[in-house]
Design an enzyme around this catalytic site. Structure first.
Site, PDB file in Angstrom:
ATOM      1  N   TYR A 155      11.849  -4.095  -6.567  1.00 32.84           N
ATOM      2  CA  TYR A 155      10.647  -4.060  -7.381  1.00 32.84           C
ATOM      3  C   TYR A 155       9.598  -3.040  -6.954  1.00 32.84           C
ATOM      4  O   TYR A 155       8.963  -2.386  -7.788  1.00 32.84           O
ATOM      5  CB  TYR A 155      10.014  -5.463  -7.363  1.00 32.84           C
ATOM      6  CG  TYR A 155       8.579  -5.510  -7.804  1.00 32.84           C
ATOM      7  CD1 TYR A 155       8.259  -5.398  -9.153  1.00 32.84           C
ATOM      8  CD2 TYR A 155       7.556  -5.646  -6.880  1.00 32.84           C
ATOM      9  CE1 TYR A 155       6.941  -5.415  -9.558  1.00 32.84           C
ATOM     10  CE2 TYR A 155       6.232  -5.677  -7.288  1.00 32.84           C
ATOM     11  CZ  TYR A 155       5.927  -5.557  -8.627  1.00 32.84           C
ATOM     12  OH  TYR A 155       4.641  -5.574  -9.027  1.00 32.84           O
ATOM     13  N   CYS A 199       0.833  -1.204   0.000  1.00 30.28           N
ATOM     14  CA  CYS A 199       0.000   0.000   0.000  1.00 30.28           C
ATOM     15  C   CYS A 199       0.864   1.249   0.000  1.00 30.28           C
ATOM     16  O   CYS A 199       2.060   1.202   0.222  1.00 30.28           O
ATOM     17  CB  CYS A 199      -0.906   0.025   1.222  1.00 30.28           C
ATOM     18  SG  CYS A 199      -1.990  -1.410   1.320  1.00 30.28           S
ATOM     19  N   GLY A 259      -0.576   0.511  -5.049  1.00 30.08           N
ATOM     20  CA  GLY A 259      -1.892  -0.078  -4.819  1.00 30.08           C
ATOM     21  C   GLY A 259      -2.927   0.464  -5.780  1.00 30.08           C
ATOM     22  O   GLY A 259      -3.062   1.678  -5.919  1.00 30.08           O
ATOM     23  N   ASN A 285       0.435   1.096   5.854  1.00 29.74           N
ATOM     24  CA  ASN A 285       1.178   0.288   4.904  1.00 29.74           C
ATOM     25  C   ASN A 285       1.987  -0.727   5.698  1.00 29.74           C
ATOM     26  O   ASN A 285       2.775  -0.335   6.567  1.00 29.74           O
ATOM     27  CB  ASN A 285       2.106   1.177   4.069  1.00 29.74           C
ATOM     28  CG  ASN A 285       2.988   0.388   3.096  1.00 29.74           C
ATOM     29  OD1 ASN A 285       4.026   0.866   2.679  1.00 29.74           O
ATOM     30  ND2 ASN A 285       2.583  -0.817   2.726  1.00 29.74           N
ATOM     31  N   GLY A 286       1.816  -2.003   5.391  1.00 30.36           N
ATOM     32  CA  GLY A 286       2.547  -3.046   6.101  1.00 30.36           C
ATOM     33  C   GLY A 286       1.601  -4.103   6.613  1.00 30.36           C
ATOM     34  O   GLY A 286       0.418  -4.129   6.270  1.00 30.36           O
TER      35      GLY A 286
END
Ligand code: SF4
Length: 493
Positions: free
Chosen positions: A262, A9, A36, A110-111
């Site tokens: 990436y 995210c 996202g 995020n996570g």
């Protein structure tokens, strides 16, 4: 190979008096869209109340002028979300909002927490939560955090109005795993990064305010300049009195190495290093480690491009394009079955026969997770007349599942978890296959090798894992040092 990961995210927050915070947040999210594409949301405050608007789809689908214009205020947070099939619904979109007394707060995460089930068990079941938690759905741990923060609010509002940051500080020592958070109430913006700093979070400055964002690329788009990273184990609060920083735990940096490989945008800066240049160095290292005689080096677009450029430069082999990518096809990963994933590749990548026919190709990609896509790519290149196909991967074999926000499925779904490189080569059907060695990959980042999580490639998890998971990870190495949290007194304002 583009795109096979889930639950990654992006978060953004802005505090700037006199500026349209929601609109600026929209642009910030637009720059984080690669993190996202499932849903997007913005929470905004004009100083009196918090309004949340969120919807499924891309940022440009969730918001238009009509939706943004009424969102007045100088303080906003935003979120873009990506998840696997089956958890795609509006309820899981963020920011999520919790009412507390007459007020409330919004949260964007995020996570992934590594102790979601334990925390849920300690607190009793929350409606609709346990089922998601056991499936590792990140939406459930965000939910859980929101519940915990709401429960930690003081019974009476504080005279300084800093209820949110104090509630957050009380809860943080109980959280394990990956959490880069932005939160807000009607007057305060709060940013938190877990003690390992698994996911990036940066602080930026505008002329009259502050910005926090998952990546530096989101600062540039709103005219903010980079100040510094939010430190692992740090909480920042921003309001009319300025910026306050508090350390809630000792920093033990373990940035996700896959951010470099990436996840992050190529123009972002991580650990002071440009991501695009680091990816080119990965390709250069790969050419030194696993050279091959060939006529052309080509990337699997688009994530394989910089590493292929680096490979070609060091190998002295011409760089060329072997595939056209249809930019308007969604992520192959969201197809529900292995079969359909293969079809997804065909929709997304089309070979340029004239560039391929009769050539010995080096094909450079960033990683292999299930190998379905790699197998299909090799097949397409052979059908297009390639004489040889040599696959080079700019990361080490992905052998272990991630519990810190990257959803690649269970260990049984990772091809390198059960097959050796020679067996993977046989399955993929290429002429040769080589992965970049982990040491070389770490060196190519240009940052200190000690500052990374490499768990999915090494099995060395920086945190303890949920009991059920650790039992299934036979052979995994847990690092001995737990994060040391600072005493609550040390962080009281
Ligand atoms: Fe990143 Fe892998 Fe660590 Fe997950 S396990 S945070 S993907 S390096």
């Amino acid at each position: 190979m583009g795109t096979r990961y889930g639950c990654e995210c992006g978060v953004f927050g802005l505090y700037e008096p006199g500026q349209p915070a929601a609109t600026l947040t929209y642009f910030g999210l637009y720059a984080l869209q690669h993190r996202g594409q499932e849903s997007a949301g913005i929470a905004v405050s004009d100083g009196d109340s918090v309004t949340v608007v969120k919807d499924m789809g891309l940022v440009t689908q969730a918001f238009d002028e009509q939706r943004l214009t009424p969102l007045e205020g100088h303080l906003a947070i935003g979120h873009v979300r990506y998840s696997t099939t089956g958890t795609s619904n509006w309820r899981n979109a963020q920011p999520m909002f919790r009412s507390v007394g007459d007020a409330g707060f919004a949260l964007a995460h995020n996570g992934n927490l590594a102790n979601t089930l334990e925390l849920a068990a300690q607190l009793g079941k929350f409606p609709g939560m346990t089922e998601d938690a056991s499936s590792g759905d990140s939406s459930s741990d965000s939910d859980l955090m929101a519940e915990l923060f709401a429960g930690a609010y003081p019974p009476e509002p504080r005279s300084d109005g800093r209820d949110l940051e104090h509630a957050v500080l009380r809860v943080l020592p109980r959280l394990e795993g990956a959490f880069s958070l932005v939160l807000m109430d009607e007057a305060h913006l709060v940013a938190v990064r877990d003690p390992h700093g698994f996911r990036p979070l940066v602080l930026g400055r505008t002329d009259g305010g502050w910005v926090v964002a998952s990546e530096t690329s989101a600062l540039d788009i709103v005219g903010a300049h980079f100040v510094r990273e939010v430190e692992p184990g740090e909480m920042i609060a921003i309001d009319a009195t300025g910026l306050r920083s508090q350390r809630f735990a000792e920093a033990r940096p373990r940035l996700c190495l896959f951010e470099f490989v990436y996840l992050a945008r190529p123009d972002s800066i991580l650990y002071g290093q440009n991501v695009h240049a680091a990816r080119q160095r990965m390709g250069e290292e790969l050419a030194r480690q696993a050279p091959v005689d060939a006529d052309m080096v080509m990337p699997v677009p688009e994530s394989g491009v910089p590493a292929a450029q680096g490979f070609a430069r060091v190998a002295g082999i011409p760089y060329g394009d072997g595939f056209v990518k249809n930019r308007y096809v969604g992520r192959t990963f969201i197809q529900p079955s292995q079969n359909m994933r293969g079809e997804g590749v065909r929709l997304k990548l089309n070979p340029i026969v004239e560039n391929i026919k009769g050539k010995r190709l080096v094909v450079v990609d960033d990683s292999i997770v299930r190998a379905t896509t790699s197998r299909r790519i090799v097949q397409m290149l052979r059908e297009a007349g390639a004489a040889e196909v040599h696959l080079r991967i700019s990361s080490a074999p992905y052998r272990w599942p991630c519990f810190y926000g990257l959803d690649t499925g269970r260990r049984s779904e990772l091809i390198a978890a059960s097959l050796e490189v020679g067996e993977i080569l046989e399955y993929i059907g290429a002429d040769s296959l080589a992965y970049l060695e982990l040491d070389r990959l770490l060196a190519a980042t240009g940052a200190s090798p000690d500052g990374f999580c490499t768990a999915c490639m090494s099995g060395e998890y920086p945190t303890s894992l949920p009991t059920s998971e650790s039992e299934s990870l036979e052979g995994a190495v847990m690092l001995p040092d737990p994060v040391r949290y600072l005493q609550p007194e040390a962080v009281e304002a």
